[in-house]
Design an enzyme around this catalytic site. Structure first.
Site, mmCIF file in Angstrom:
data_model
loop_
_atom_site.group_PDB
_atom_site.id
_atom_site.type_symbol
_atom_site.label_atom_id
_atom_site.label_comp_id
_atom_site.label_asym_id
_atom_site.label_seq_id
_atom_site.Cartn_x
_atom_site.Cartn_y
_atom_site.Cartn_z
ATOM 1 N N ILE B 87 0.829 -1.201 0.000
ATOM 2 C CA ILE B 87 0.000 0.000 0.000
ATOM 3 C C ILE B 87 0.865 1.253 0.000
ATOM 4 O O ILE B 87 1.838 1.345 0.757
ATOM 5 C CB ILE B 87 -0.901 0.030 1.259
ATOM 6 C CG1 ILE B 87 -1.678 -1.286 1.379
ATOM 7 C CG2 ILE B 87 -1.853 1.214 1.222
ATOM 8 C CD1 ILE B 87 -2.175 -1.566 2.772
ATOM 9 N N CYS B 88 0.513 2.215 -0.856
ATOM 10 C CA CYS B 88 1.227 3.490 -0.846
ATOM 11 C C CYS B 88 0.403 4.490 -0.057
ATOM 12 O O CYS B 88 -0.594 5.014 -0.551
ATOM 13 C CB CYS B 88 1.432 3.985 -2.279
ATOM 14 S SG CYS B 88 2.179 5.609 -2.355
ATOM 15 N N LEU B 89 0.799 4.722 1.178
ATOM 16 C CA LEU B 89 0.041 5.608 2.060
ATOM 17 C C LEU B 89 1.030 6.378 2.932
ATOM 18 O O LEU B 89 1.900 5.776 3.558
ATOM 19 C CB LEU B 89 -0.918 4.759 2.921
ATOM 20 C CG LEU B 89 -1.960 5.490 3.746
ATOM 21 C CD1 LEU B 89 -2.891 6.292 2.853
ATOM 22 C CD2 LEU B 89 -2.775 4.501 4.568
#
Lengths: 601, 152
Positions: B87-89
């Site tokens: 996840i890109c967060l």
């Protein structure tokens, strides 16, 4: 059927070998000439040798005077930056005009930054009066002014600037330090923006509008639960900045440990609260940073100071703790090669922090190193020695036989001379009568010029590499020098101080070879003209002097004692020739008098 | 022997079970209390509505000084989630704060499902489709949700 060397897989080994054999040959020829010539000079009677030396020294002085004469009066860029730019505009040759105009278009900014550079310098002068400044002899064109600072000096310098700005802004020192770091130590910009909009600057720097005058302290608050570790025992020590995000001391310390040790942050650590942008001030950090972290923390803070300042750079030598200050700006790098000498004895270029590369300007050094590294000349060799199959494009080297080629890859049959289809080649099976046609001549010309440019590169590269190699060998000898010196002391009864000439000679060799090495990279990019010939003469003189000295240095220990005077003469002659070459080159670079065959950007 | 579980993790786990967040569940493994099986419902009104997405969550030794490691186990068509489920967060990387919790992170992930951000893509192909032909992209996301993220 003639044998034809075909295919991509063949191109690889084919391309590698020939240049290296050539290199080797050239190196061989250099070493043989070096070994065959010098003895004549060495075996001269001592008096005659010293006489020639003095004679050439006179020459040298004359050279230096001549070099100095045609020079336009030099305005030092560090003194009057605007003037030198004006000079630049008037002196600029047509090729350099664009560059000069670029300069003048940013003059406003540049003048600003120069001003503060100047101010800093004055500050520093009063701060470090103890520095022996005037002991150095008159400055040569290739030398730049610089100061070496210890970590203590840098701390001191930082503190002074903080103090000064703090009084101006009427802010406590810790806050001022944060503000200065936030503005990358550009105090003019900080003061200006602060006066314009105090609130905004404070806010952006993470200081918030509402600054309490209370010093930061630890508190135990009833009913407090730390949001990080969930501890809630009574009497738990906690801390919060004035953003109000309160955490227990242990968590805070763990957090700082993570930031300082693992992430290398120091100047801009934020509050651990989610989404809070408040930067931790120095006082709070002093309170919370544990003793095992303080060293690292202060080192990191200092690093950001030096990194932020354009006129400061760390010495790149391993384990060296010094920083060097030099006023040379990035845009000056086309006109000067700012070599500085750190107190740790490492000489490096302030512009690019590579090891000393005088007289070659940074831009050319970059190009040259890239060229050598890319091995882009392999491609050049391929184009000089091979052709491509007109059908499938495989690289082919013809290794004998007739002109009837069959590509081993795609089975295409063609004529090596005209590159045309073999089937259309008529009846002239073993020679191509279409040879003199225009396409054929063009192809030949293209090949010839490609071969020439390859040979030119190899000429310079071999000499460059040879000096690099020789410098390494000289260094090996240097390590043996001490042993030699001890031997010499016992065998000749000379005192320690009397054998120091060997070390001096060894160092001179190192330095001169370093310079010579870069003269070849420099010469590679020089356009052919009168000045280049003068340069090559200087280069030749230095090279001869160096080879003579190097030869002498390899003599047996028992002979060395007798050669002392001669060797000292030759050492100082080498050093003088080096200064002449560097001075002349630097002077011309300053005046933009060199014509390069590439853009110096 | 593993180090005793920090109070913080115990408290968080307790609270996750005593006051569960609607649409989100996180169960620690019996043999490893730092490893959680996570289920997140697709937010209503989004193209992931009706889906139940499984994730794995691991609390590293440095937690809460370092963010938890989280990965989607269910296949999902989303510009900020790659094929391995990573996840890109921002809060899982440089904007992590030790004051954040498993609960808040999972809520952020649920919010990310509701608001895909193709400007900061992790999965280039999906992000490209999202920018150039959004209706088609949303259609694919719905299909994948029905295909892979059905409640068991």
């Amino acid at each position: 059927m003639p044998a034809a060397f075909v295919g991509d897989e063949a191109a690889e080994p084919v391309t590698k070998t020939p240049p290296s054999t050539r290199k080797r040959k050239l190196v061989d020829s250099i070493t043989t000439s070096a070994t065959s010539q010098p003895p004549a000079t060495i075996e001269l009677p001592k008096r005659k040798a010293s006489k020639t030396t003095t004679a050439s020294v006179h020459d040298a002085n004359a050279d230096a005077e001549q070099a100095a004469l045609p020079a336009t009066p030099q305005t030092l860029s560090s003194d009057k930056p605007m003037d030198s730019d004006d000079d630049l505009n008037s002196v600029a040759s047509s090729g350099m005009l664009g560059e000069a105009m670029d300069d003048s278009s940013v003059d406003f900014d540049a003048a600003d930054s120069d001003d503060d550079g100047l101010e800093d310098f004055q500050d520093d002068e009063s701060a470090f009066e103890s520095q022996p400044k005037d002991l150095r002899p008159a400055k040569k064109a290739f030398e730049v002014d610089f100061n070496v600072y210890s970590p203590g000096d840098i701390q001191h310098q930082q503190d002074r600037q903080v103090e000064e700005v703090a009084t101006l802004l009427e802010q406590p020192a810790e806050q001022t330090a944060i503000l200065l770091r936030f503005m990358s130590w550009n105090k003019e910009r900080l003061i200006e923006q602060y006066m314009d909009n105090q609130e905004e600057v404070l806010d952006k720097a993470g200081l918030g509008a509402n600054m309490s005058s209370n010093p930061p302290r630890l508190e135990a608050i009833d009913g407090f639960t730390c949001d990080i570790c969930c501890e809630d025992e009574p009497g738990l020590q906690s801390f919060a900045m004035n953003c109000g995000h309160r955490f227990c001391v242990d968590c805070y310390r763990q957090y700082l440990g993570q930031k300082i040790r693992e992430e290398g942050e120091a100047a801009r650590i934020k509050c651990p609260g989610d989404g809070c942008n408040k930067v931790m001030d120095a006082k709070s950090l002093d309170l919370l940073v544990t003793s095992d972290l303080t060293d690292r923390y202060h080192e990191l803070l200092m690093r950001t100071y030096v990194d932020d300042k354009e006129n400061l750079k760390w010495c790149p030598a391993p384990n060296c703790v010094y920083a060097v200050e030099c006023g040379v700006k990035r845009r000056d790098l086309t006109r000067t090669v700012p070599t500085v000498n750190c107190d740790c004895k490492h000489a490096f270029c302030f512009g690019c922090t590579l090891a000393d590369h005088q007289p070659c300007p940074c831009a050319l050094v970059r190009k040259w190193l890239k060229k050598c590294e890319d091995d882009s000349e392999t491609a050049n060799w391929i184009s000089a020695n091979t052709k491509e199959c007109p059908k499938c494009g495989s690289t082919i080297e013809k290794n004998g036989g007739c002109n009837h080629m069959t590509c081993r890859k795609c089975r295409h049959e063609f004529c090596w001379m005209c590159m045309g289809l073999w089937s259309e080649h008529g009846t002239s099976w073993y020679n191509c009568n279409r040879f003199e046609e225009k396409s054929g001549t063009d192809a030949r010309d293209a090949q010839a010029s490609s071969r020439k440019s390859l040979e030119r590169y190899l000429h310079y590269y071999n000499r460059y590499a040879n000096h690099e190699q020789s410098a390494k060998l000289d260094k090996d000898i240097f390590h043996k020098t001490e042993k030699k010196m001890q031997l010499l002391q016992s065998s000749s009864g000379m005192s320690w101080i009397e054998v120091q000439f060997l070390e001096a000679a060894s160092q001179a060799l190192q330095q001169c070879r370093q310079t010579l090495k870069w003269t070849y990279a420099f010469a590679y990019y020089l356009a052919r003209n009168n000045q280049t010939e003068i340069f090559e003469d200087n280069q030749k003189d230095l090279e001869m002097a160096v080879e003579n000295l190097s030869e002498m240095f390899e003599k047996n220990t028992d002979q060395l004692a007798g050669l002392k005077v001669d060797m000292m003469d030759k050492t100082s002659y080498c050093m003088r020739r080096r200064v002449i070459l560097l001075d002349d080159t630097a002077q011309r670079l300053k005046e933009e008098g060199w014509t390069f065959n590439v853009d110096l950007k | 022997m593993a180090a005793p579980l920090p109070k913080r993790i115990i408290k968080e786990t307790e609270r996750l079970q005593s006051e569960p967040v609607p649409g989100i569940s996180a169960e620690p493994h019996e043999e490893n209390a730092r490893y959680f099986d996570v289920k997140v419902d697709g937010p209503s009104g989004s193209c992931y509505e009706g889906g139940e997405f499984q994730l794995e969550l691991f609390l590293p030794d440095d937690y809460p000084m370092c963010p938890p490691r989280i990965r989607f186990l269910t296949k999902i068509y989303h510009p900020n989630i790659d094929r391995l489920g990573r996840i890109c967060l921002d809060v899982l990387k440089n904007n992590w704060s030790p004051a954040l919790q498993i609960r808040t992170i999972l809520l952020s992930i649920q919010a990310l499902l509701g608001a895909p951000n193709p400007e900061d893509p992790l999965n280039e192909a999906v992000a490209k489709q999202w920018k150039e032909n959004q209706p088609e992209a949303i259609k694919t996301a719905r299909e994948w949700t029905t295909l892979y993220a059905q409640k068991k």
